[in-house]
Design a protein around this motif. Structure first.
Motif, PDB file in Angstrom:
ATOM      1  N   ALA A 190       0.607  -1.008   0.124  1.00 52.66           N
ATOM      2  CA  ALA A 190      -0.419   0.256  -0.146  1.00 52.66           C
ATOM      3  C   ALA A 190       0.474   0.815  -0.249  1.00 52.66           C
ATOM      4  N   ASP A 191       0.211   2.743  -0.834  1.00 50.64           N
ATOM      5  CA  ASP A 191       1.111   3.526  -0.337  1.00 50.64           C
ATOM      6  C   ASP A 191       0.925   4.032   1.235  1.00 50.64           C
ATOM      7  N   VAL A 192       1.046   4.311   1.845  1.00 52.52           N
ATOM      8  CA  VAL A 192       0.378   5.046   2.796  1.00 52.52           C
ATOM      9  C   VAL A 192       1.047   6.293   3.141  1.00 52.52           C
ATOM     10  N   TYR A 193       0.274   7.167   3.303  1.00 56.05           N
ATOM     11  CA  TYR A 193       0.483   8.364   3.621  1.00 56.05           C
ATOM     12  C   TYR A 193       0.277   8.968   5.533  1.00 56.05           C
ATOM     13  N   VAL A 194       0.946   8.881   6.016  1.00 51.02           N
ATOM     14  CA  VAL A 194       1.028   9.062   8.091  1.00 51.02           C
ATOM     15  C   VAL A 194       1.119  10.795   8.421  1.00 51.02           C
ATOM     16  N   CYS A 195       0.159  11.495   8.884  1.00 51.40           N
ATOM     17  CA  CYS A 195      -0.192  12.776   9.733  1.00 51.40           C
ATOM     18  C   CYS A 195       0.422  12.163  10.693  1.00 51.40           C
ATOM     19  N   LEU A 196       1.215  12.916  11.704  1.00 48.66           N
ATOM     20  CA  LEU A 196       1.241  13.152  13.240  1.00 48.66           C
ATOM     21  C   LEU A 196       0.770  14.220  13.243  1.00 48.66           C
ATOM     22  N   LEU A 197       0.156  14.569  14.161  1.00 54.93           N
ATOM     23  CA  LEU A 197      -1.199  15.614  14.226  1.00 54.93           C
ATOM     24  C   LEU A 197       0.082  16.372  15.452  1.00 54.93           C
ATOM     25  N   CYS A 198       1.198  15.870  15.797  1.00 53.69           N
ATOM     26  CA  CYS A 198       1.807  16.806  16.683  1.00 53.69           C
ATOM     27  C   CYS A 198       3.087  17.036  16.594  1.00 53.69           C
ATOM     28  N   GLU A 199       4.208  17.077  17.101  1.00 54.21           N
ATOM     29  CA  GLU A 199       5.776  16.902  16.890  1.00 54.21           C
ATOM     30  C   GLU A 199       5.565  16.209  17.244  1.00 54.21           C
ATOM     31  N   ILE A 200       7.052  15.101  16.685  1.00 49.51           N
ATOM     32  CA  ILE A 200       6.901  14.254  17.373  1.00 49.51           C
ATOM     33  C   ILE A 200       7.799  14.282  18.691  1.00 49.51           C
ATOM     34  N   ASN A 201       8.412  14.957  19.254  1.00 46.84           N
ATOM     35  CA  ASN A 201       8.681  14.853  20.328  1.00 46.84           C
ATOM     36  C   ASN A 201       8.041  15.117  21.678  1.00 46.84           C
TER      37      ASN A 201
END
Length: 554
Positions: free
Chosen positions: A78-89
């Motif tokens: 699959a072509d996957v688009y990941v959106c993290l809705l904050c800073e990774i830290n």
């Protein structure tokens, strides 16, 4: 019956799974991701290869589940688009580890079935609009996975979280719309897992995959529709840990009905008296149809004998329409055509032979003599008794002083809709049943009865405090006569249970479940607009047939 857990109880189960069984929490997260991947793959026809999938991740463990899912889906094409809705830290623990893996994969060239994986951090509504314009202005994702909050939310979505929820629900954002298939992990984001009320904007899913046990907002109205189809996945926690949680809320399951049908199955020496005798006291000159519907439904339940006691003034009308297998007996009635006296004579003999009694369908609620009879009957009952419709109105407000249920078979089963329940409570304030689960539990415990509260998602309470949510049935059952049909089904099931020494509460749960199944089958056959209570009764045969392979294999 499957126990329903709050968010706190679920977190305790996860903690104990790691502490007592040595299963690391990151393995539980991986198991959760695999469970969601299986569902997504199944719903897409068996393969995700070449599909575009947008996964929305929050900073907690729900986001970690989403990140692990992203890796799993990408690995199979699959072509996957990941959106993290904050800073990774802002993330930590297992979630941080899985999110960093996805971030690293997105930064390197990996030749894997021509599939791609993307990672972006979205910190504001402006970021979200820019992201949509960059990635999805021409073509929307085929799948959206909501991994924002799960069981961790107790306040309304705000800022870009609310904007994202609106977009996922189909609203136009920056000229970009979507009508993708939506999967939520654990609980649709925007819902409080513990409270089945809307607290603000929420994602609406086509499917929700929850882990280990359902949560209240997965199964209770009005928010249950935002879950779509609910799938409960086992990710490795022991059943004893679930059973050990204090929750007294349960979800009825197909297995509950199957177990009851096995316990009451026909044997080579089955005969009518062995399968129970249901006595229905129903009908009046003005409402003879209610008696017919209830008695015919009882006759289809598998019970050995059905006797219908109805006022003399309505006997001919009833006898000409009821199934010929139903024995119809005339009772003394008032001038208004309602029941007045069952204490002596032939009816007294019928009562002595009955294994269960249902009273109330169409008997009328305006005659003083009828009221006196119902109250006398309840106070002196000797077999399990179902009160429905007019009998409930005659008992309202309900007294706490009736003789209690006991192992001798005098269980009292009340089947009100919400209006009748308010009358039993002695109030017209709808806030009294705003929390339907609490209201059912309190009433059942206070009055020592089994309470079947009808409506969207029937609730069944018992004196020990357990409340069971029934998942079958639909709004197509909200028509005249379906309450009478349910009362007849209950009478037939309870009579069989009394004759065969089967638990009465478990019997009520099974009866309500199968009655709802019959309603679902009728809806498929005829549609909500056309289906009638008589259709539901006839579809009992189809509902029972679905369990025949299970019974034959026992």
């Amino acid at each position: 019956m499957r126990k329903v857990l709050t968010g706190a109880e679920m977190r305790e189960v996860d903690r104990l799974t790691t502490e007592r069984y040595g299963i690391p929490s990151i393995i539980l997260m991986e198991n959760a991701a695999h469970a969601v991947a299986r569902v997504v793959t199944e719903k897409l026809g068996g393969s995700v290869k070449g599909k575009s999938i947008l996964i929305l991740c929050g900073k907690g463990n729900n986001g970690g589940d989403g990140a692990a899912l992203a890796r799993n889906l990408w690995q199979v094409g699959a072509d996957v688009y990941v959106c993290l809705l904050c800073e990774i830290n802002e993330t930590s623990g297992d979630a941080r580890q899985n999110l960093e893996i996805v971030q690293n994969l997105s930064n390197i060239e990996v030749d894997l079935h021509d599939a791609e994986i993307f990672f972006n951090q979205i910190l504001s509504s402006a970021d979200w609009i820019s992201y949509l314009e960059q990635y999805f202005d021409c073509e929307e994702p085929e799948i959206i996975v909501d991994a924002m909050f799960g069981i961790g939310l107790s306040k309304p979505l705000a800022g870009h979280f609310g904007d994202i929820a609106r977009w996922v629900r189909g609203e136009n954002v920056a000229g970009v719309e979507q009508d993708s298939l939506v999967f939520s992990i654990d609980v649709p984001s925007g819902l409080d897992a513990d409270r089945p009320v809307f607290i603000g904007q929420s994602i609406r899913a086509n499917w929700t995959i929850t882990f280990t046990a359902p949560k209240p907002s997965n199964i209770l109205p009005p928010v249950l529709d935002f879950n779509g189809d609910l799938i409960i996945a086992n990710i490795g926690s022991a059943q004893e840990l679930i059973d050990g949680q204090p929750s007294q809320l349960y979800l009825a399951e197909r297995d509950d009905a199957a177990e009851w049908l096995r316990a009451s199955q026909f044997s080579s020496d089955s005969f009518k008296n062995k399968r129970g005798h249901a006595l229905l006291i129903a009908g009046s000159e003005a409402y003879s149809g209610a008696a017919v519907l209830a008695a015919d439904a009882a006759a289809r339940s598998g019970v050995g004998l059905v006797t219908l006691g109805t006022p003399r003034s309505s006997k001919d009308s009833v006898a000409s329409r009821v199934l010929p297998e139903v024995m119809v007996r005339a009772l003394r009635d008032t001038a208004g055509g309602a029941v007045s006296d069952l204490a002596t004579g032939e009816v007294g003999e019928l009562l002595a032979k009955a294994d269960a009694v249902a009273i109330g369908c169409g008997i009328g609620s305006s005659e003083n003599e009828t009221c006196e009879f119902v109250r006398h009957f309840v106070s002196n009952r000797s077999v399990p008794t179902i009160l429905d419709a007019d009998a409930l109105n005659l008992m309202a407000p309900f007294s706490p002083n009736w003789p209690p249920a006991d192992v001798g078979g005098s269980d009292l089963i009340l089947t009100p809709h919400e209006g009748e329940f308010l009358r039993l409570l002695g109030t017209d304030d709808k806030d009294a049943i705003k929390d339907r689960v609490a209201a059912v539990r309190e009433f059942s415990q206070k009055h020592n009865v089994i309470l079947v509260l009808k409506g969207e998602r029937v609730l069944i309470g018992e004196p020990g405090g357990k409340v069971v949510v029934n998942p079958t049935g639909s709004s197509g059952l909200g028509k005249a006569g379906n309450g009478d049909t349910l009362a007849g089904i209950l009478a037939g099931f309870v009579a069989q249970a009394a004759a065969m020494k089967i638990d009465i509460f478990e019997t009520v749960v099974a009866a309500v479940y199968i009655a709802g199944m019959a309603g679902d089958i009728a809806e498929k056959k005829f549609g909500k607009r056309v289906m009638t209570a008589s259709d539901v009764r006839e579809c009992l045969a189809d509902a029972f047939a679905e369990f025949e392979p299970l019974q034959n294999s026992s």
